[in-house]
Design a protein around this motif. Structure first.
Motif, mmCIF file in Angstrom:
data_model
loop_
_atom_site.group_PDB
_atom_site.id
_atom_site.type_symbol
_atom_site.label_atom_id
_atom_site.label_comp_id
_atom_site.label_asym_id
_atom_site.label_seq_id
_atom_site.Cartn_x
_atom_site.Cartn_y
_atom_site.Cartn_z
ATOM 1 N N SER A 8 7.728 20.152 -0.065
ATOM 2 C CA SER A 8 6.278 20.088 0.116
ATOM 3 C C SER A 8 5.732 21.431 0.555
ATOM 4 C CB SER A 8 5.916 19.023 1.168
ATOM 5 O OG SER A 8 4.567 18.619 1.030
ATOM 6 N N VAL A 51 7.710 16.902 -5.199
ATOM 7 C CA VAL A 51 6.949 17.872 -4.414
ATOM 8 C C VAL A 51 5.613 17.241 -4.048
ATOM 9 C CG1 VAL A 51 6.130 20.241 -4.236
ATOM 10 C CG2 VAL A 51 8.028 19.695 -5.779
ATOM 11 N N THR A 52 5.372 17.079 -2.723
ATOM 12 C CA THR A 52 4.186 16.353 -2.270
ATOM 13 C C THR A 52 3.020 17.293 -1.932
ATOM 14 O OG1 THR A 52 5.232 16.190 -0.085
ATOM 15 C CG2 THR A 52 5.370 14.265 -1.505
ATOM 16 N N ILE A 55 1.379 22.891 -3.961
ATOM 17 C CA ILE A 55 2.290 23.750 -4.710
ATOM 18 C C ILE A 55 1.704 25.146 -4.790
ATOM 19 C CG2 ILE A 55 3.280 24.152 -6.997
ATOM 20 C CD1 ILE A 55 3.640 21.152 -7.242
ATOM 21 N N LYS A 68 6.680 26.765 -10.743
ATOM 22 C CA LYS A 68 7.438 25.939 -11.679
ATOM 23 C C LYS A 68 8.716 26.648 -12.130
ATOM 24 C CE LYS A 68 6.654 22.769 -15.494
ATOM 25 N NZ LYS A 68 5.732 22.357 -16.575
ATOM 26 N N ALA A 80 5.520 15.933 -9.280
ATOM 27 C CA ALA A 80 4.643 16.634 -8.339
ATOM 28 C C ALA A 80 3.273 15.972 -8.282
ATOM 29 C CB ALA A 80 4.489 18.095 -8.760
ATOM 30 N N HIS A 158 -0.201 13.553 -0.757
ATOM 31 C CA HIS A 158 -0.158 14.783 0.035
ATOM 32 C C HIS A 158 -0.585 14.533 1.476
ATOM 33 C CE1 HIS A 158 -0.239 18.990 1.075
ATOM 34 N NE2 HIS A 158 -1.503 18.892 1.462
#
Length: 265
Positions: A8, A51-52, A55, A68, A80, A158
């Motif tokens: 995250s 992935v929370t 990014i 990425k 994601a 998120h």
């Protein structure tokens, strides 16, 4: 059942810039992927990387391409969701190949991984730090849970539906956690809620199900609940999480930088 690597708050940026004018988050992400790559054998089988959010720090197409490319070095399927620093259009362009995302509106999706249903929810309110689960997203979740057919479920978002006591972070938390609680309470199967945003590990129960947040790969916030606590971030500790959705499986947090050892005892 699924074994998920939980990352995250990468906060990648366009080349030549730093997050908050201080953090070389792209280099920190490279170091994080280096560390993870070296530990995958010890961690064991991983079915996907989740992935929370956050990014990107600046929402640029270049930052997503950088993130990425680094994540691809793990050689694992990627899932994601956006965070408050992300930008929905650029995020969709970058990650539409990882999960089925709608062409407009919230980027909510469902993925099936190793017998586990993963439901990604979009809490992004562009231009604001805080998050919101829109009615469309809540309906999407309710239907996804109704159709889960007894599979373990991971709900990813998120903004976590909890309060840390860190005042400046709670001020930009999830606005309508109670709406999420109402939906979760109706579900009686195995379910975990995974989130980010707070750059640290926090646990709570919501609607009878566990909620946990992952540490960030680039910065952390001090657990300081004083009203006069300074607003800002620390350079660590940094880390990641790992969830095993099998019966008896656990979510565990791991530091990116290990101390000396192991020593015999």
């Amino acid at each position: 059942m699924a074994r998920l690597l939980h990352l995250s708050d990468l906060h990648a940026v366009a080349t030549g810039t730093r997050a908050s004018g201080v953090l070389d988050t792209n280099d920190l992400l490279r170091e994080a992927i280096d560390a993870l790559s070296g530990r995958l054998t010890a961690i064991g089988r991983i079915d996907a990387v989740l992935v929370t959010g956050d990014i990107s720090d600046d929402g640029s197409a270049e930052s997503y391409a950088i993130a990425k490319a680094q994540l691809a070095r793990l050689g694992l399927p990627l899932l994601a969701i956006p965070g408050n620093h992300d930008r929905r259009s650029a995020f969709r362009d970058a990650f539409a190949d990882t999960a089925p995302m709608p062409d407009d509106g919230p980027l909510d999706w469902i993925a099936e991984v190793a017998g586990t249903r993963i439901v990604g929810l979009d809490t992004l309110v562009e231009g604001q730090g805080g998050g919101l689960l829109r009615a469309r997203t809540l309906d999407f979740l309710a239907e996804a849970l109704d159709r889960s057919q007894g599979k373990p479920v991971v709900v990813a978002l998120h903004h976590p539906p909890l309060r840390t006591g860190i005042r400046f972070m709670d001020a930009i938390g999830l606005d309508n956690a109670e709406a999420l609680e109402g939906i979760l309470r109706r579900h009686d199967g195995p379910l975990w809620v995974l989130a980010g945003h707070v750059h640290g590990v926090y646990h709570c129960m919501l609607g009878g199900h566990p909620v946990v947040t992952a540490p960030s790969t680039c910065s952390a916030f001090v657990f300081d609940q004083r009203e006069e606590a300074p607003v800002g971030f620390m350079l660590g500790p940094l880390g990641f999480g790992m969830l095993d959705t099998a019966p008896g499986g656990v979510w565990t947090a791991c530091p990116l930088v290990m101390a000396d050892g192991p020593y015999g005892f």
